[in-house]
Design a protein around this motif. Structure first.
Motif, short mmCIF file in Angstrom:
data_model
loop_
_atom_site.label_atom_id
_atom_site.label_comp_id
_atom_site.label_asym_id
_atom_site.label_seq_id
_atom_site.Cartn_x
_atom_site.Cartn_y
_atom_site.Cartn_z
N TYR A 49 -5.47 8.00 8.00
CA TYR A 49 -5.66 7.09 6.84
C TYR A 49 -6.59 5.96 7.43
CZ TYR A 49 -4.02 3.87 3.17
OH TYR A 49 -4.09 3.00 2.09
N ASN A 54 0.01 4.34 -0.51
CA ASN A 54 -0.54 5.65 0.31
C ASN A 54 -0.35 5.14 1.69
OD1 ASN A 54 -1.60 6.85 -1.91
ND2 ASN A 54 -3.42 5.54 -1.79
N ASN A 93 -2.17 14.34 -0.15
CA ASN A 93 -1.77 13.48 1.17
C ASN A 93 -0.53 14.08 1.91
OD1 ASN A 93 0.14 12.65 -0.63
ND2 ASN A 93 -0.34 10.53 -0.51
N SER A 124 1.74 7.97 4.52
CA SER A 124 1.02 8.17 5.66
C SER A 124 1.77 8.07 6.95
CB SER A 124 -0.27 7.85 6.02
OG SER A 124 -0.24 6.39 5.91
N ASP A 179 0.69 -1.09 0.01
CA ASP A 179 -0.06 -0.11 -0.13
C ASP A 179 0.79 1.45 0.14
OD1 ASP A 179 -1.89 2.03 0.30
OD2 ASP A 179 -3.22 1.06 1.87
#
Length: 304
Positions: A260, A75, A252, A79, A73
């Motif tokens: 998240y 993303n 982001n 984060s 992942d």
């Protein structure tokens, strides 16, 4: 005789131990229902693929599929990086500025008590109120900060809509809010220091900065370790201030791990993956806490 006295004391100790456990039972039951059961259910749910927004959705067992997904992942990686950066920078600044403020306000005169009371204002404000307040103050077109910068011939800055300035802005707000907390605890540690050691250093002709770095700082280092641990773990959990200021944006750029997890659960309704993220978060925080406690023990042994 001696044997009867020892038997009586042993019996009294066993009785006290039993009563101690009896008084702890309500707390254990309460924590079991409010903390342990949800944690175990999250662990169970993390093994399933479950989209709660689908009608008649049925959890599908996928084993460690969600945990494998963590490592792919991108993303999530962003984060996590944002959270680590935010935690290290904000907590480091809070410690440095909090210790400086504590040294300045550690006097016993009335003026110091007044300044200490004023210093508590950011700490007692609600994080949501602070986030909303600074979101308005940092607004690129109507914010009061840009209004004052205009008098210094500084061009308008889009603080919260520019990825380069959004992270420094949220770090500044967090530091502003938590410096008083660090300051108050450090002041308590400073006031508990043995005065004879400080007086002996002054009699020997030691400068103030030498006294601080070679006597005061080593003696309060175990306390600062606790402050650092509590603030670091708390910084990893920051949510409300970030949510009200930027909601993780722009893009982001300021998306922290709690944001998240929130989006995965309440925006995309992926309950299984959200539970997996939460369990990984708890595990990482537990590891950090164990490391900090071990580090603090070494620091205490070195001081003693």
């Amino acid at each position: 005789n001696k044997m009867d006295y020892q038997a009586k004391m042993k019996s009294r100790g066993n009785g006290d131990r039993v009563w101690s456990w009896i008084f702890l039972v309500p707390t254990i039951i309460f924590l079991g229902f409010t903390a342990l059961l949800p944690l175990l259910y999250s662990l169970y749910l993390s093994l399933f693929q479950y989209k709660i927004n689908l009608p008649n959705a049925i959890p599908k067992f996928i084993g460690l599929g969600n945990y494998i997904r963590l490592f792919h992942d991108k993303n999530l990686a962003v984060s996590v990086g944002n959270t680590v950066l935010f935690a290290f920078v904000s907590v480091s600044l809070e410690l440095i500025l909090g210790v400086v403020a504590a040294m300045m306000l550690c006097g016993t005169e009335k003026i110091y008590r007044i300044f200490t009371s004023l210093l508590l204002i950011p700490m007692i404000m609600a994080p949501v109120a602070i986030g909303t307040l600074f979101r308005m103050m940092l607004d690129g077109s109507t914010g009061i900060i840009n209004y004052f910068l205009h008098f210094l011939s500084v061009p308008r800055i889009n603080w919260l809509s520019n990825p380069k300035t959004a992270m420094p802005a949220v770090i500044f707000v967090n530091v502003w809010q938590l410096i008083p907390w660090v300051c108050i605890i450090t002041m308590a540690g400073l006031k508990s220091l043995p005065q004879d050691a400080l007086e002996a250093a002054r009699v020997d002709g030691a400068k103030n900065h030498h006294i601080f770095f070679f006597i005061v700082l080593p003696m309060i280092s175990p306390l600062l370790m606790i402050v650092f641990m509590l603030r670091f773990v708390d910084a990893f959990k920051v949510f409300d201030t970030i949510y009200t200021m930027t909601n993780g944006g722009p893009g982001n750029a300021t998306e922290m791990l709690p944001n998240y997890i929130y989006k995965q659960g309440l925006k995309f309704f992926d309950a299984g993956y959200t539970a997996c993220l939460a369990m990984a978060f708890v595990l990482v925080m537990t590891v950090f806490s164990v490391i900090f406690l071990h580090w603090r023990k070494k620091v205490e042994e070195k001081v003693l």
